[in-house]
Design a protein around this motif. Structure first.
Motif, PDB file in Angstrom:
ATOM      1  N   ILE A  41       0.336   2.114  -9.361  1.00 18.32           N
ATOM      2  CA  ILE A  41      -0.437   2.609  -8.222  1.00 18.32           C
ATOM      3  C   ILE A  41      -1.245   3.790  -8.722  1.00 18.32           C
ATOM      4  O   ILE A  41      -0.724   4.649  -9.438  1.00 18.32           O
ATOM      5  N   VAL A  56      -6.910   6.023  -3.200  1.00 19.17           N
ATOM      6  CA  VAL A  56      -5.737   5.223  -3.564  1.00 19.17           C
ATOM      7  C   VAL A  56      -6.116   3.789  -3.918  1.00 19.17           C
ATOM      8  O   VAL A  56      -6.894   3.143  -3.211  1.00 19.17           O
ATOM      9  N   ARG A  58      -3.814   0.457  -4.700  1.00 17.26           N
ATOM     10  CA  ARG A  58      -2.475  -0.123  -4.804  1.00 17.26           C
ATOM     11  C   ARG A  58      -2.508  -1.645  -4.793  1.00 17.26           C
ATOM     12  O   ARG A  58      -1.492  -2.298  -4.549  1.00 17.26           O
ATOM     13  N   SER A  61       0.176  -3.582  -6.638  1.00 15.27           N
ATOM     14  CA  SER A  61       1.575  -3.230  -6.407  1.00 15.27           C
ATOM     15  C   SER A  61       2.356  -4.415  -5.847  1.00 15.27           C
ATOM     16  O   SER A  61       1.878  -5.151  -4.988  1.00 15.27           O
ATOM     17  N   TRP A  67       7.758   1.025  -8.880  1.00 17.35           N
ATOM     18  CA  TRP A  67       6.380   1.482  -8.726  1.00 17.35           C
ATOM     19  C   TRP A  67       6.152   2.723  -9.567  1.00 17.35           C
ATOM     20  O   TRP A  67       6.941   3.675  -9.511  1.00 17.35           O
ATOM     21  N   PHE A  69       3.497   5.701 -10.032  1.00 14.65           N
ATOM     22  CA  PHE A  69       2.385   6.389  -9.393  1.00 14.65           C
ATOM     23  C   PHE A  69       1.645   7.215 -10.440  1.00 14.65           C
ATOM     24  O   PHE A  69       2.195   8.172 -10.989  1.00 14.65           O
ATOM     25  N   LEU A  87       2.805   5.044   1.408  1.00  9.68           N
ATOM     26  CA  LEU A  87       3.197   4.032   0.427  1.00  9.68           C
ATOM     27  C   LEU A  87       4.710   3.832   0.398  1.00  9.68           C
ATOM     28  O   LEU A  87       5.191   2.703   0.250  1.00  9.68           O
ATOM     29  N   ASN A 103      10.858   4.408  -7.591  1.00 15.03           N
ATOM     30  CA  ASN A 103       9.501   4.960  -7.625  1.00 15.03           C
ATOM     31  C   ASN A 103       9.456   6.076  -8.665  1.00 15.03           C
ATOM     32  O   ASN A 103      10.363   6.915  -8.722  1.00 15.03           O
TER      33      ASN A 103
END
Length: 209
Positions: A41, A56, A58, A61, A67, A69, A87, A103
């Protein structure tokens, strides 16, 4: 996206599709060296007229994966955190959610010249100010515990010498105008903190104001 090579991800972080680029945050320590089974992302730094925007992307994703970032270090938390909250919610309510997926933030460990990752799956962001027991991180290395200014080197000593007759939590908060680069470095600092006093813990909520 199985077993993607970390170096390849590093290249993608700096030069993404449509010639957009991200300046990753820089830290002095690796928390996690590699993440597999992941989706990227991107949150780009964008100027629209005179306004700074968190842009952003994504679309690649996949809810069942970890994920990563990739966030531009120049963005302030006041723009980044609302997007993170959206998100997090999208992943949480997805029917394809994997309970073991995590994440991570990506950043550049400048001491080893390598891409590194920092987990934040359990963090719950709150846009507002905590009530009590606040460990506050501001711009330009300003750190306060409640109303007292402290140094980075004093944080562990302070936590080791807390006393409490009842169970309580330490609330973590950040200045909404801190850059994402400042945030990552504070998070790296927090990662190694330990609390010796029984009945006291660090909250998984992070307050932004």
């Amino acid at each position: 996206m199985k077993k993607t090579i970390t170096i390849l991800l590093g290249l993608l972080c700096f030069s993404c599709e449509n010639k957009k680029e991200i300046e990753l945050a820089k830290g002095n320590k690796t928390i996690v060296a590699d993440v597999q089974e992941h989706s990227p992302i991107y949150i780009f730094f964008k100027i629209d007229k005179k306004d700074t925007i968190a842009d952003v992307n994504r679309k690649n994703s996949i809810a069942s994966t970890n994920w990563i970032f990739n966030i531009d270090k120049r963005l302030p938390l006041r723009l980044v955190v609302p997007e993170l909250m959206k998100l997090q919610t999208k992943k949480e309510v997805s029917i394809h959610k994997n309970e073991t997926a995590e994440n991570y933030f990506s950043y550049d460990n400048y001491t080893k010249k390598s891409l590194s990752f920092l987990p934040f799956t359990k963090v719950k962001y709150v846009l507002g100010k905590p009530i009590i027991n606040e460990l506050y991180f501001g711009k330009n290395d300003l750190i306060k515990f409640n109303s007292s200014v402290i140094k980075k080197e004093e944080m562990q000593y302070l936590l080791n010498n807390l006393s409490s007759k009842v169970q309580s939590e330490i609330s973590i908060s950040f200045d909404k105008n801190c850059s994402f680069n400042e945030y990552i470095n504070y998070k790296i600092l927090l990662f190694d903190l330990k609390i010796a006093t029984k009945g006291i813990s660090i909250s998984n909520k992070e307050y932004i104001y």
